[in-house]
Design a protein around this motif. Structure first.
Motif, mmCIF file in Angstrom:
data_model
loop_
_atom_site.group_PDB
_atom_site.id
_atom_site.type_symbol
_atom_site.label_atom_id
_atom_site.label_comp_id
_atom_site.label_asym_id
_atom_site.label_seq_id
_atom_site.Cartn_x
_atom_site.Cartn_y
_atom_site.Cartn_z
ATOM 1 N N LYS A 326 -4.731 -2.982 6.387
ATOM 2 C CA LYS A 326 -4.007 -2.766 5.121
ATOM 3 C C LYS A 326 -3.679 -4.117 4.481
ATOM 4 O O LYS A 326 -3.857 -4.317 3.276
ATOM 5 N N ARG A 327 -3.246 -5.029 5.304
ATOM 6 C CA ARG A 327 -2.873 -6.356 4.786
ATOM 7 C C ARG A 327 -4.114 -7.107 4.307
ATOM 8 O O ARG A 327 -4.096 -7.766 3.269
ATOM 9 N N LEU A 405 -2.534 -13.564 7.430
ATOM 10 C CA LEU A 405 -2.285 -12.242 6.831
ATOM 11 C C LEU A 405 -1.402 -11.348 7.700
ATOM 12 O O LEU A 405 -1.439 -10.128 7.571
ATOM 13 N N ASP A 408 3.891 -8.419 6.313
ATOM 14 C CA ASP A 408 3.616 -7.157 5.614
ATOM 15 C C ASP A 408 3.321 -7.413 4.128
ATOM 16 O O ASP A 408 3.643 -8.479 3.594
ATOM 17 N N THR A 409 2.744 -6.387 3.476
ATOM 18 C CA THR A 409 2.232 -6.588 2.112
ATOM 19 C C THR A 409 3.294 -7.043 1.100
ATOM 20 O O THR A 409 2.959 -7.855 0.236
ATOM 21 N N LEU A 412 3.378 -10.730 1.582
ATOM 22 C CA LEU A 412 2.130 -11.330 1.092
ATOM 23 C C LEU A 412 2.120 -11.289 -0.439
ATOM 24 O O LEU A 412 1.703 -12.245 -1.099
#
Ligand SMILES: Cc1ncc(COP(=O)(O)O)c(C=O)c1O
Length: 430
Positions: A326-327, A405, A408-409, A412
């Motif tokens: 996901k990331r 990476l 978590d998003t 980021l």
């Protein structure tokens, strides 16, 4: 009557002590560079001034909140309670060696004997002991460009010469096997493959690994292959192929460990596996074993936890990979939206290695001299820490930066928003 102590005579001022001459350090140690930690110094200075720095520099899953499975921690605890607190055999606890052999049979369908395994304090120690017992002054070692910095530093430390073969950015950083072939010389002692690679996250297919190993095999009388597989089960779209499975006839040392897949980099646990079909590696192997004796042993309790890790449930691997995928997807999309940045798609590990197109600005006026200035300016301005690409080998890493990476998003996302703002503010988007 109490005696009155005589007053001390006024002391003459001490002559100023001459500063002792600085003792010479060694050139081999002073040349060591480790970009990933070198950039921490300016980040610490910012923190000392009260700033919060968003760190995307170190490949440490626990720093981003990943936790090892409970059964590993319980095994570590139990080992300590059971008084497994002494030194172990220098080559490793036989229980862990057996567990490693079982895992190799299970995952890769390859056979190793107990004497083919050395347990190490992280695979980093494996790299060090391996080059320490194989690289003589003047020997050349072929290393992927770009690659994990200790390969370069340690070859130089032992008096060898690192030679980089190209990995091709436009092909998602696959190795250029022809370049490898061209660069093998009479002085080449070892050829390294890192699959998946750090810093590019490139995963190599069975065909590519085979082509690569075939080239090494053509020269197997004079050299051996080093296969770093520390990210082997950390892949998103494809499956990693252990090099020995496609090249059982090639003299090879495989490096692996628990820092990434089992999420315990601080436990310092790794291992090396010897594939020596003709006996050509005997002296080198003896050198490694002797090196392991002078450092006595690897952590006894971590080794017992390593047994539990390999023999126990493996569910955390799929969970970790799903989170990382996901990331990865988020990062690739978002980075490629930023004008002045473009990135290939990593298929393993937890890094992206975007190209800083913004370094080559129009009109001859450059905002930064190179990737290191860019990364430091970004750090000072936006308080986000990445690592300059040239730290992974100037020849093929320059003009890039490595982004970890693992966070978590949303984190980021914040980092990439700041990156976009930073590049725009410097007018370097063209
Ligand atoms: C490719 C590669 N090899 C080896 C290591 C060293 O890992 P450790 O010493 O923690 O096992 C790392 C760490 O980041 C790495 O990326």
């Amino acid at each position: 009557m109490a005696k009155v102590a005589p007053r001390p005579a006024k002391l003459a001022p001490k002559p100023a002590r001459a500063k002792p001459a600085m003792l010479a350090g060694t050139e081999r140690a002073l040349q060591i560079e480790y970009a990933i930690r070198d950039v921490v110094v300016p980040a610490k200075a910012l923190e000392a001034q009260g700033h919060t720095v968003l760190k995307l520099n170190v490949g440490d899953p626990s720093a981003a909140g990943f936790r090892p499975p409970a059964h590993m921690i319980e095994a570590l605890h139990k080992a300590a309670l059971d008084n497994v607190n002494g030194y172990t055999a220098s080559e490793g606890d036989p229980l862990l060696i057996d567990a490693i052999i079982r895992r190799e049979k299970r995952r890769n369908k390859v056979a190793y004997a107990p004497g083919d395994v050395n347990v190490t304090n992280g695979s980093g120690e494996g790299i060090q002991m391996l080059f320490g017992s194989s690289v003589n002054p003047g020997d050349e070692v072929l290393i992927p460009g770009p690659s994990y910095p200790p390969y370069d530093s340690l070859v130089k430390f032992f008096g060898g010469k690192p030679v980089h073969y190209r990995t091709i950015e436009s092909e998602d950083w696959q190795p250029d096997v022809e370049d490898l072939r061209r660069k093998i010389s009479k002085k080449t002692k070892a050829v390294c493959l890192i699959n998946p690679n750090n810093p590019t996250g490139a995963l190599y297919s069975r065909r590519v690994v085979k082509q690569f190993a075939d080239v090494v095999g053509e020269h197997s009388k004079q050299l051996f292959m080093v296969s770093d597989e520390i990210y082997d089960q950390m892949t998103f779209d494809g499956v990693q192929v252990a090099s020995k499975t496609v090249a059982p006839d090639v003299p090879m040392v495989t490096l692996n460990g628990f820092s990434k897949i089992y999420l315990v980099p601080g436990w310092r646990l790794g291992h090396m596996l010897w594939n020596d079909p003709t006996g050509s590696l005997e002296q080198i192997r003896l050198g490694v074993t002797k090196s392991s004796r002078v450092r006595l042993s690897v952590s006894s309790i971590a080794q017992r936890a390593g047994v539990a890790a390999l023999d126990g449930p493996q569910d955390h691997i799929a969970t970790t990979n799903a989170a990382l995928k996901k990331r990865r997807d988020f990062a690739v999309k978002r980075l490629n939206e930023i004008e002045g940045i473009s990135t290939a798609k990593p298929d393993g590990a937890f890094y992206a290695f975007p190209k800083l197109d913004c370094l080559a600005t129009k009109g001859g006026k450059k905002a930064w001299k190179g990737d290191k200035e860019f990364v430091l300016d970004f750090l000072n301005t936006e308080k986000v820490l990445c690592v300059h690409g040239s730290g992974f080998g100037a020849q093929y890493g320059s003009g890039h930066m490595r982004v970890v990476l693992l966070p978590d998003t949303p984190i980021l996302g914040t980092a990439f928003d700041r990156l976009e703002r930073f590049i725009r503010a410097r007018g370097a988007t063209a």
